[in-house]
Design a protein around this motif. Structure first.
Motif, PDB file in Angstrom:
ATOM      1  N   PHE A 145     -11.772  -0.985   4.769  1.00  0.00           N
ATOM      2  CA  PHE A 145     -11.077  -1.150   3.709  1.00  0.00           C
ATOM      3  C   PHE A 145     -11.267  -2.299   2.298  1.00  0.00           C
ATOM      4  CE2 PHE A 145      -6.667  -2.894   1.871  1.00  0.00           C
ATOM      5  CZ  PHE A 145      -6.470  -1.791   1.460  1.00  0.00           C
ATOM      6  N   ASP A 164      -5.358   7.943  -2.097  1.00  0.00           N
ATOM      7  CA  ASP A 164      -5.782   7.041  -1.089  1.00  0.00           C
ATOM      8  C   ASP A 164      -6.519   6.117  -1.836  1.00  0.00           C
ATOM      9  OD1 ASP A 164      -4.306   8.876   0.598  1.00  0.00           O
ATOM     10  OD2 ASP A 164      -6.116   9.468   1.587  1.00  0.00           O
ATOM     11  N   GLU A 165      -7.593   6.346  -2.482  1.00  0.00           N
ATOM     12  CA  GLU A 165      -8.382   5.497  -3.023  1.00  0.00           C
ATOM     13  C   GLU A 165      -7.476   4.760  -4.263  1.00  0.00           C
ATOM     14  OE1 GLU A 165     -11.866   7.183  -4.609  1.00  0.00           O
ATOM     15  OE2 GLU A 165     -12.640   5.774  -5.645  1.00  0.00           O
ATOM     16  N   ARG A 204       0.071   8.883  -4.652  1.00  0.00           N
ATOM     17  CA  ARG A 204      -0.285   9.999  -3.853  1.00  0.00           C
ATOM     18  C   ARG A 204      -2.038  10.078  -3.665  1.00  0.00           C
ATOM     19  NH1 ARG A 204       3.880  13.085  -2.102  1.00  0.00           N
ATOM     20  NH2 ARG A 204       5.657  11.553  -2.045  1.00  0.00           N
ATOM     21  N   TRP A 237       0.952   4.174  -2.734  1.00  0.00           N
ATOM     22  CA  TRP A 237       0.584   5.375  -2.168  1.00  0.00           C
ATOM     23  C   TRP A 237       1.589   6.362  -2.638  1.00  0.00           C
ATOM     24  CZ3 TRP A 237       2.113   9.475   1.047  1.00  0.00           C
ATOM     25  CH2 TRP A 237       1.183  10.300   1.384  1.00  0.00           C
ATOM     26  N   THR A 291      -3.896  -1.799  -4.432  1.00  0.00           N
ATOM     27  CA  THR A 291      -3.362  -2.891  -3.314  1.00  0.00           C
ATOM     28  C   THR A 291      -4.140  -4.128  -3.601  1.00  0.00           C
ATOM     29  OG1 THR A 291      -2.731  -1.248  -1.793  1.00  0.00           O
ATOM     30  CG2 THR A 291      -3.044  -3.315  -1.091  1.00  0.00           C
ATOM     31  N   ARG A 331      -8.365   3.605   5.959  1.00  0.00           N
ATOM     32  CA  ARG A 331      -8.930   2.726   4.871  1.00  0.00           C
ATOM     33  C   ARG A 331      -9.395   1.465   5.735  1.00  0.00           C
ATOM     34  NH1 ARG A 331     -10.738   3.874  -0.242  1.00  0.00           N
ATOM     35  NH2 ARG A 331      -9.966   6.058  -0.370  1.00  0.00           N
ATOM     36  N   ALA A 342      -5.351   1.971  -2.482  1.00  0.00           N
ATOM     37  CA  ALA A 342      -6.310   1.044  -1.933  1.00  0.00           C
ATOM     38  C   ALA A 342      -6.589  -0.011  -3.028  1.00  0.00           C
ATOM     39  CB  ALA A 342      -7.523   1.665  -1.097  1.00  0.00           C
ATOM     40  N   ALA A 402     -15.574   0.767  -3.160  1.00  0.00           N
ATOM     41  CA  ALA A 402     -15.351   2.238  -3.490  1.00  0.00           C
ATOM     42  C   ALA A 402     -15.256   2.136  -5.024  1.00  0.00           C
ATOM     43  CB  ALA A 402     -13.931   2.667  -3.129  1.00  0.00           C
ATOM     44  N   TYR A 438       0.838  -1.095   0.062  1.00  0.00           N
ATOM     45  CA  TYR A 438      -0.017   0.052   0.043  1.00  0.00           C
ATOM     46  C   TYR A 438       1.070   1.189   0.032  1.00  0.00           C
ATOM     47  CZ  TYR A 438      -3.449   3.308   1.436  1.00  0.00           C
ATOM     48  OH  TYR A 438      -4.422   4.581   1.369  1.00  0.00           O
ATOM     49  N   ARG A 439       1.825   1.335   0.714  1.00  0.00           N
ATOM     50  CA  ARG A 439       2.646   2.340   1.107  1.00  0.00           C
ATOM     51  C   ARG A 439       3.703   2.539  -0.387  1.00  0.00           C
ATOM     52  NH1 ARG A 439       6.342   1.482   5.687  1.00  0.00           N
ATOM     53  NH2 ARG A 439       7.776   0.547   4.560  1.00  0.00           N
ATOM     54  N   PRO A 483     -11.876  -1.722  -1.152  1.00  0.00           N
ATOM     55  CA  PRO A 483     -11.389  -1.095  -2.295  1.00  0.00           C
ATOM     56  C   PRO A 483     -12.513  -1.286  -3.226  1.00  0.00           C
ATOM     57  CG  PRO A 483      -9.527  -2.189  -1.581  1.00  0.00           C
ATOM     58  CD  PRO A 483     -10.862  -2.673  -0.817  1.00  0.00           C
ATOM     59  N   ALA A 510       1.249   7.799   4.570  1.00  0.00           N
ATOM     60  CA  ALA A 510       0.877   6.512   4.050  1.00  0.00           C
ATOM     61  C   ALA A 510       0.370   5.527   5.009  1.00  0.00           C
ATOM     62  CB  ALA A 510       1.878   5.738   3.287  1.00  0.00           C
ATOM     63  N   ALA A 511       0.899   5.226   6.309  1.00  0.00           N
ATOM     64  CA  ALA A 511       0.194   4.461   7.329  1.00  0.00           C
ATOM     65  C   ALA A 511      -1.116   5.037   7.783  1.00  0.00           C
ATOM     66  CB  ALA A 511       1.218   4.405   8.681  1.00  0.00           C
ATOM     67  N   SER A 542      -3.080   7.101   6.055  1.00  0.00           N
ATOM     68  CA  SER A 542      -3.918   6.703   5.099  1.00  0.00           C
ATOM     69  C   SER A 542      -4.644   5.383   5.012  1.00  0.00           C
ATOM     70  CB  SER A 542      -3.188   7.109   3.689  1.00  0.00           C
ATOM     71  OG  SER A 542      -3.939   6.364   2.758  1.00  0.00           O
ATOM     72  N   GLN A 543      -3.745   4.449   5.117  1.00  0.00           N
ATOM     73  CA  GLN A 543      -3.942   3.043   5.149  1.00  0.00           C
ATOM     74  C   GLN A 543      -4.729   2.903   6.497  1.00  0.00           C
ATOM     75  OE1 GLN A 543      -1.051   0.304   5.299  1.00  0.00           O
ATOM     76  NE2 GLN A 543      -2.174  -1.479   4.164  1.00  0.00           N
TER      77      GLN A 543
END
Lengths: 188, 186
Positions: free
Chosen positions: B70, A42-43, A40, A36, A49, B65, A46, B75, A32-33, B72, B58-59, B61-62
């Protein structure tokens, strides 16, 4: 995440569904990182991922263990991010409208950390801003190499494997990144 | 003095002590050159801060989620649904605009001028010049009534005036006859 990865077991060799859940649990945060950092968003991070692990699960029979599982997953993630960026028609507007917001958040975060010492906070913010500005001047490939090396701390061989390039190319990308950082500092 | 190159600094930043075989040389140079030392420290601090900030962001953000379930795919489905809704709306607006732009030369005939259940209604509905012309049409009921009148007539229409005189004459004769009978009876 796990609930959305309930895939019927297939006849490929390698992990079964339960074993693959462990792979997901172990690597999802880092994947995920990586995504990201690349996007940059979030959606998008995700979603990709999720796509990354789905793709990995489907292709798990092709994994020969020639590199680490993480490198293999990073390679899939980077390819997905590349495809996403290529296909994203509204990328320009996203960058125009939302790109700076993330950077502002990052900078604000550093300022919070250094709040007790105003002068240190100022320096920290300046250093972070310089680095962000320098990274922005890099090509997508150079940015990827920079993130994988200095954020994910992957060895050069694994970066080369993940990016599908020679080690020399990775070194060249990193040199270019350092050059951009030095140039940015000299300009200020 | 020859200062450190970008390659050497990149290796040093990543802590590649063994790679390239120049780590020792780089280390020694950094000990002796204040300028490169200062530059290396600045680079290191900048990259470190950037790395930490990005990792933390990032953490966070996760975590957000994960807190939200979570999912996706959900979404993504919502995202596609929004696009589908926008597409349907655009289609609707296009259709409406096209309908509004379409020429409408034939306004509908006023309902009052057309009797319900007549054969002429479809003709009237076609509108146009026909509506502006005098209405020479006849309803079924009117036509039927006219036929009945013709059939019930005792004499041809052309002879009707003569017939009326005859009838009147006969009535007068009958009345005279009655009057004569009454007087003779007296």
């Amino acid at each position: 995440m796990e609930e959305t990865l309930l895939i019927p077991a297939m006849s490929h060799p390698g992990w079964n569904a339960a074993e693959f859940d462990d792979v997901v649990r172990e690597h999802q945060a880092r994947i995920y990182r990586v995504l990201w950092c690349e996007l940059r968003d979030d959606e998008a991070a995700a979603n990709l991922t999720q796509d990354c692990f789905l793709k990995a699960y489907r292709a798990r029979g092709e994994f020969r263990g020639e590199c680490s599982v993480h490198t293999w997953l990073v390679r899939i993630a980077i390819n997905l991010a590349r495809d996403y960026q290529r296909n994203r028609r509204q990328g320009f507007w996203r960058r125009m409208l939302g790109g700076n917001a993330k950077e502002a958040e990052l900078a604000a975060e550093m300022a919070e950390d250094e709040a007790p010492r105003a002068d240190r906070a100022l320096i920290a913010r300046e250093q972070l801003q310089q680095t962000m500005d320098a990274v922005k001047t890099l090509s997508p490939q150079q940015q990827t190499a920079f993130h994988l090396r200095y954020l994910e701390e992957l060895p050069l061989e694994e970066i080369a494997e993940a990016m599908g390039v020679e080690i020399g190319t990775v070194k060249s990308h990193l040199s270019r990144a350092v050059h951009a950082l030095r140039q940015q500092r000299d300009e200020r | 003095m020859k200062h450190l190159t970008d390659e050497q600094l990149a290796e040093w930043l990543a802590g590649d002590s063994a790679e390239g075989g120049c780590a020792e040389e780089t280390r020694r140079h950094l000990e002796s050159c204040a300028q490169c030392h200062q530059e290396a420290m600045t680079l290191r601090d900048g990259v470190l801060r950037y790395s930490l900030a990005v990792k933390r962001q990032a953490a966070r953000s996760q975590e957000a989620r994960l807190a939200g379930g979570f999912a996706p795919k959900r979404a993504l489905a919502m995202h596609r649904l929004r696009w589908a809704g926008a597409g349907a709306l655009a289609l609707l607006l296009t259709a409406q605009t096209a309908w509004m732009l379409k020429p409408h030369n034939a306004p509908a005939a006023p309902p009052a001028t057309v009797s319900a259940g007549t054969k002429t209604a479809p003709v009237a509905a076609m509108g146009g010049a026909m509506n502006n012309a005098p209405d020479h049409t006849m309803s079924d009921d009117e036509l039927l009534e006219a036929v009945n009148n013709d059939l019930s007539r005792d004499v041809p229409e052309a002879l009707a005036p003569v017939s009326a005189i005859t009838v009147a004459r006969n009535k007068i004769a009958a009345a005279s006859k009655v009057a004569a009978n009454n007087s003779s009876a007296k």
